[in-house]
Design a protein around this motif. Structure first.
Motif, PDB file in Angstrom:
ATOM      1  N   ASP A 659       0.852  -1.207   0.000  1.00  0.00           N
ATOM      2  CA  ASP A 659       0.000   0.000   0.000  1.00  0.00           C
ATOM      3  C   ASP A 659       0.882   1.249   0.000  1.00  0.00           C
ATOM      4  O   ASP A 659       0.656   2.188  -0.771  1.00  0.00           O
ATOM      5  N   ILE A 660       1.891   1.249   0.870  1.00  0.00           N
ATOM      6  CA  ILE A 660       2.746   2.446   0.985  1.00  0.00           C
ATOM      7  C   ILE A 660       3.472   2.698  -0.337  1.00  0.00           C
ATOM      8  O   ILE A 660       3.565   3.833  -0.822  1.00  0.00           O
ATOM      9  N   GLU A 661       3.925   1.623  -0.952  1.00  0.00           N
ATOM     10  CA  GLU A 661       4.609   1.736  -2.256  1.00  0.00           C
ATOM     11  C   GLU A 661       3.654   2.352  -3.293  1.00  0.00           C
ATOM     12  O   GLU A 661       4.008   3.259  -4.048  1.00  0.00           O
ATOM     13  N   ARG A 662       2.400   1.891  -3.285  1.00  0.00           N
ATOM     14  CA  ARG A 662       1.393   2.391  -4.236  1.00  0.00           C
ATOM     15  C   ARG A 662       1.091   3.865  -3.964  1.00  0.00           C
ATOM     16  O   ARG A 662       1.080   4.681  -4.868  1.00  0.00           O
ATOM     17  N   PHE A 663       0.894   4.217  -2.674  1.00  0.00           N
ATOM     18  CA  PHE A 663       0.586   5.620  -2.349  1.00  0.00           C
ATOM     19  C   PHE A 663       1.771   6.524  -2.712  1.00  0.00           C
ATOM     20  O   PHE A 663       1.593   7.687  -3.072  1.00  0.00           O
ATOM     21  N   SER A 664       2.969   5.979  -2.593  1.00  0.00           N
ATOM     22  CA  SER A 664       4.159   6.812  -2.832  1.00  0.00           C
ATOM     23  C   SER A 664       4.280   7.211  -4.305  1.00  0.00           C
ATOM     24  O   SER A 664       4.996   8.152  -4.625  1.00  0.00           O
ATOM     25  N   ARG A 665       3.574   6.495  -5.162  1.00  0.00           N
ATOM     26  CA  ARG A 665       3.640   6.885  -6.591  1.00  0.00           C
ATOM     27  C   ARG A 665       2.993   8.245  -6.819  1.00  0.00           C
ATOM     28  O   ARG A 665       3.314   8.946  -7.761  1.00  0.00           O
ATOM     29  N   GLN A 666       2.016   8.613  -5.928  1.00  0.00           N
ATOM     30  CA  GLN A 666       1.431   9.957  -6.052  1.00  0.00           C
ATOM     31  C   GLN A 666       2.168  10.985  -5.193  1.00  0.00           C
ATOM     32  O   GLN A 666       2.188  12.165  -5.517  1.00  0.00           O
ATOM     33  N   ASP A 667       2.744  10.534  -4.079  1.00  0.00           N
ATOM     34  CA  ASP A 667       3.403  11.481  -3.167  1.00  0.00           C
ATOM     35  C   ASP A 667       4.582  10.761  -2.499  1.00  0.00           C
ATOM     36  O   ASP A 667       4.432  10.139  -1.453  1.00  0.00           O
ATOM     37  N   ASP A 668       5.747  10.853  -3.149  1.00  0.00           N
ATOM     38  CA  ASP A 668       6.888  10.105  -2.595  1.00  0.00           C
ATOM     39  C   ASP A 668       7.632  10.914  -1.532  1.00  0.00           C
ATOM     40  O   ASP A 668       8.669  10.502  -1.036  1.00  0.00           O
ATOM     41  N   HIS A 669       7.066  12.067  -1.173  1.00  0.00           N
ATOM     42  CA  HIS A 669       7.643  12.819  -0.056  1.00  0.00           C
ATOM     43  C   HIS A 669       7.051  12.311   1.260  1.00  0.00           C
ATOM     44  O   HIS A 669       7.775  11.949   2.182  1.00  0.00           O
ATOM     45  N   PHE A 670       5.710  12.243   1.314  1.00  0.00           N
ATOM     46  CA  PHE A 670       5.056  11.791   2.547  1.00  0.00           C
ATOM     47  C   PHE A 670       5.205  10.272   2.718  1.00  0.00           C
ATOM     48  O   PHE A 670       5.469   9.779   3.810  1.00  0.00           O
ATOM     49  N   TRP A 671       4.985   9.540   1.609  1.00  0.00           N
ATOM     50  CA  TRP A 671       4.918   8.085   1.710  1.00  0.00           C
ATOM     51  C   TRP A 671       6.289   7.457   1.479  1.00  0.00           C
ATOM     52  O   TRP A 671       6.603   7.026   0.379  1.00  0.00           O
ATOM     53  N   ARG A 672       7.090   7.453   2.519  1.00  0.00           N
ATOM     54  CA  ARG A 672       8.392   6.771   2.464  1.00  0.00           C
ATOM     55  C   ARG A 672       8.373   5.659   3.488  1.00  0.00           C
ATOM     56  O   ARG A 672       8.109   5.920   4.678  1.00  0.00           O
ATOM     57  N   ILE A 673       8.634   4.448   3.032  1.00  0.00           N
ATOM     58  CA  ILE A 673       8.465   3.326   3.971  1.00  0.00           C
ATOM     59  C   ILE A 673       9.558   3.343   5.047  1.00  0.00           C
ATOM     60  O   ILE A 673      10.728   3.618   4.761  1.00  0.00           O
ATOM     61  N   ALA A 674       9.129   3.043   6.289  1.00  0.00           N
ATOM     62  CA  ALA A 674      10.094   2.972   7.403  1.00  0.00           C
ATOM     63  C   ALA A 674      10.987   1.754   7.183  1.00  0.00           C
ATOM     64  O   ALA A 674      10.490   0.672   6.835  1.00  0.00           O
TER      65      ALA A 674
END
Ligand code: 3HC
Ligand code: NAI
Length: 696
Positions: A659-674
């Motif tokens: 999910d985080i990988e998918r969301f990061s495609r729109q916003d790779d600033h906020f969605w960076r996996i820990a």
């Protein structure tokens, strides 16, 4: 010997001794079987008592055995064996008789309780229902309505009430053992009165339906309570043995549910938070006299919490007039405690005349053992306060700050004794909320940390160790998952839909209803404080600033995200909000899109779990379980989902990482996996593995 059998005169004495709470382990079950055999083989015994050693009667089944293969003998069979005894058996109850412990007492032929004993069936709080006769014997003894109340509320009934409803036969203020032996002697030679042979009460289907309907509102999403009602009702229209069989079947079904696993995780996690290697064997400093600085929302709550725990409290405000105002507020809070039956009027009077004073002078803190600062959330103010404390506090006094976000290391540097400085982050209202974050700064001494934990125990709070960072564990995570919600609003979701989706998930309140309750000024001021550190790609919830600028501060102004008035004191949706949001989106050039509830939950939870993983990875929380305990006790996370890290394990970490990988495609600033989440997901690990490792 976990269970001992001895004879005194004509009475067989069965003693259960399984510290700390006499939980019914396999050893206790087998021991009771042997003791019953010994009793019935003992020609000199005409009756028996069951006693418990230590601080309590049996506290229930051994929860540590749950989820493992069941071991013989099973508890219902043990209790049947007690009930079948040809010689009368008296249960002598002290402390708490809970769950399977109360069921053992129900299987005895008579019950005698110490005047301060408490009895209850708390199984539903563990995602279970009574599974050893509680749903069948209790209604026969106390009637349908009282038994359904006890089983679904998990309420502990005091001895006096137990006597009134017929749950116990006698209450003792003096020597329980002696009175129980006397009771047994009176019953010696008589036919035992078996609870299972009492006629079942008439089934009242309408009562059961109305209870189940109210449970949908008070315990939404939880499976155990309605199932327990079904078990009572279904069983009572069957012969006793069949009633027991269907109870057992339903109990075993619940044992296999994720809710049972989550609730038992919560139970053990709340006890494991104090189990930290660096606290082992470290003695706490003595704390009898507390100082509180600042008598606003938090200072007053902290003072009341300490007074209710019999501590001596000196409160210091800015001047005598402010001190008087704070004292009046505290008087009102104590009065409310009297109203709720938590405090007697005499005790309140004694507190106010002997244990409490409010002054405008820091010198009054010179003999305090621990001082909690709860003044305005401004670094300069805190630094001044700690410099003054350094001058007046006695050597060895613990100096604590209740800051929500600020750097405890910097606050400690305002003193010449950083080893004595710690964060004690209470939650509002501080005399009600059970969570306390114990914030350990770089130079905090171990015995000061131990003192924070000891104070929490005294205040009946759950302490969780946290490291220093902006917001510690809870508020740091809140800032992150709240930002995920705000981003969805900017992109087209309605705050009302988000609140609904998240309350449906199980949160006590949605984030926008929470904002209205806390006041929109709090978030606004936090954004102002953080503005200088803001990254250009951080998304600002401009709509929240607009509401603030319009004076819509939430409940206190009658209008925030929702409208509050006499018609709807709990708030209703505001039809004008959509226009304001559209305008904000248009100004930002955002084309709004629809979100479904599943995506709302997925984004909110992924943000929470990701930041939780970062908090653990950075060492701010000792283990994932500490994160769970914070979210469960301070942030309205549904207990039956076990906390975000337990929930993530149950969902499967690879799915959340995807999910985080998918969301990061729109916003790779906020969605960076820990990194911790990424690594665990990649190698098939679980957060729960880290709970085991670090406690050992
Ligand atoms: N099984 C195993 N361990 C238990 C236990 C249980 N039922 N109840 C408590 N413990 C353990 C705790 O984990 C803790 O261990 P630790 O010291 O290693 O951390 C220790 O006993 C002391 O417990 P507390 O710290 O909670 O002590 P308190 O004095 O504050 O509270 C209590 C005592 C009121 C008995 C509380 O522990 C409690 O509520 N226990 C759970 C009671 C319960 O839910 N019973 C129902 C079980 S389900 C059941 O019986 C099913 C049946 O119907 C078949
Ligand atoms: P508040 O504004 O209600 O109370 C602050 C009080 O401190 C006021 O009564 C003020 O007169 C007094 N004060 C200010 N300077 C003082 C000084 N130099 N000496 C003595 N008294 C002084 O604020 P609140 O909400 O009680 O917050 C206090 C602290 O607790 C802040 O650090 C806040 O971040 C923290 N906190 C607040 C929570 C909340 O929900 N309100 C929750 C957890 C922590």
């Amino acid at each position: 010997m976990i269970v001992d059998y001895q004879r005194e005169g004509v009475i067989g004495v069965i003693t259960i001794d399984n510290p700390p709470v006499n939980a019914i382990s396999q050893g206790v079950r087998a021991g009771l079987m042997d003791a019953l055999a010994a009793l019935n083989a003992d020609a000199g015994a005409q009756a028996a008592v069951i006693l418990c050693a230590g601080r309590t009667w049996v506290a229930g089944a051994d929860i540590a055995e749950f989820g493992k293969p069941p071991m013989m003998p099973h508890l219902p069979d043990v209790i049947d064996r007690i009930e079948a005894s040809a010689k009368p058996v008296v249960a002598a109850i002290h402390g708490t008789a809970l769950g399977g412990g109360l069921e053992i007492a129900l299987g005895a032929h008579a019950r005698i309780a110490a005047h301060d004993a408490r009895l209850g069936l708390p199984e539903v709080t563990l995602g279970l229902m009574p599974g050893a006769g509680g749903t069948q014997r209790l209604p026969r003894l106390v009637g349908l309505a009282a038994s359904l109340d006890m089983i679904t509320s998990a309420r502990q009934v005091g001895a006096a009430e137990a006597l009134k409803i017929g749950l116990v036969d006698r209450i003792v203020t003096g020597d329980l053992t002696r009175a129980a032996m006397q009771f047994a002697r009176e019953l010696a030679g008589q036919q035992p009165r078996r609870t299972s042979e009492i006629a079942a009460p008439t089934v009242d289907a309408a009562l059961a339906d109305s209870i189940k309907a109210s449970l949908t509102a008070t315990a939404p999403g939880q499976v155990a309570r309605p199932r327990a009602v079904d078990a009572v009702i279904e069983g009572l229209s069957l012969p006793f043995d069949q009633g027991m069989a269907q109870e057992r079947a339903k109990f075993m079904e619940l044992m296999d549910t994720p809710q049972r696993a989550a609730l038992i995780h919560a139970f053990f996690a709340e006890r494991a938070v104090t189990n930290l290697p660096d606290l082992k064997g470290v003695p706490a400093r003595t704390v009898d006299r507390i100082g509180v600085i600042g008598g606003g929302t938090m200072g007053a709550g902290i003072a009341v919490s300490a007074l209710l725990a019999d501590l001596d409290v000196t409160l210091v405000e800015r001047d005598a007039e402010a001190a008087e105002r704070a004292a009046a507020g505290i008087g009102r809070m104590l009065e409310a405690s009297v109203g709720r039956g938590k405090l007697t009027p005499d005790r309140r009077d004694a507190i106010l005349s002997e244990s409490f004073r409010a002054v405008g002078d820091y010198e009054a803190l010179s003999d305090a053992d621990l001082i909690v600062e709860a003044v305005f959330e401004k670094m300069e103010v805190k630094e001044q306060v700690f410099a003054r404390l350094d001058a007046v506090a006695r050597p060895g006094a613990v100096l604590a700050t209740n800051t929500s976000y600020l750097d405890v290391n910097r606050i400690a540097q305002a003193t010449g004794r950083p080893q004595d400085v710690i964060g004690l982050h209470f939650f509002s209202p501080a005399h009600v909320m059970r969570l306390l974050e114990v914030v350990v700064a770089d130079r905090t001494a171990p015995d000061v940390v131990a003192t924070g934990f000891a104070l929490a125990r005294k205040l009946k709070k759950i302490a969780v160790r946290a490291g220093v960072c902006d917001g510690f564990i809870g508020n740091r995570m809140l800032a992150h998952y709240r930002a995920a919600a705000d981003a969805m609003v900017l992109d087209g979701a309605s705050p009302y839909q988000i609140d609904r989706a998240l309350t449906e998930f199980g949160f006590a309140m949605g984030p926008y209803a929470v904002s209205d309750l806390a006041g929109l000024d709090i978030g606004y001021l936090t954004r102002q404080r953080m503005a200088a550190d803001r990254h250009p790609r951080d998304r600002v919830p401009v709509f929240a600033d607009r509401l603030y600028e319009l004076g819509r501060l939430g409940r206190k102004t009658g209008r925030g995200y929702y409208i509050y008035d006499d018609k709807d004191p709990k708030g209703r949706e505001d039809p004008e909000l959509a226009g304001l949001l559209d305008q904000v989106r248009a100004d930002l050039g955002i084309a709004p899109r629809d979100f479904d509830d599943a995506e709302i939950v997925a984004r909110y939870m992924a943000a929470m779990v990701n930041e939780g993983a970062r908090v653990v990875g950075d060492g701010i929380a000792a283990r994932p379980l500490d994160v769970d305990v914070v979210l469960l006790n301070g942030y309205g996370f549904p207990r039956w989902r076990g906390g975000p890290m337990h929930w993530a394990d149950a969902q499967g970490l690879p799915g959340i990482a995807d999910d985080i990988e998918r969301f990061s495609r729109q916003d790779d600033h906020f969605w960076r996996i820990a990194p911790l989440l990424r690594d665990l997901a990649a190698k098939g690990g679980r957060f729960g593995d880290l709970n085991q490792r670090s406690v050992a």
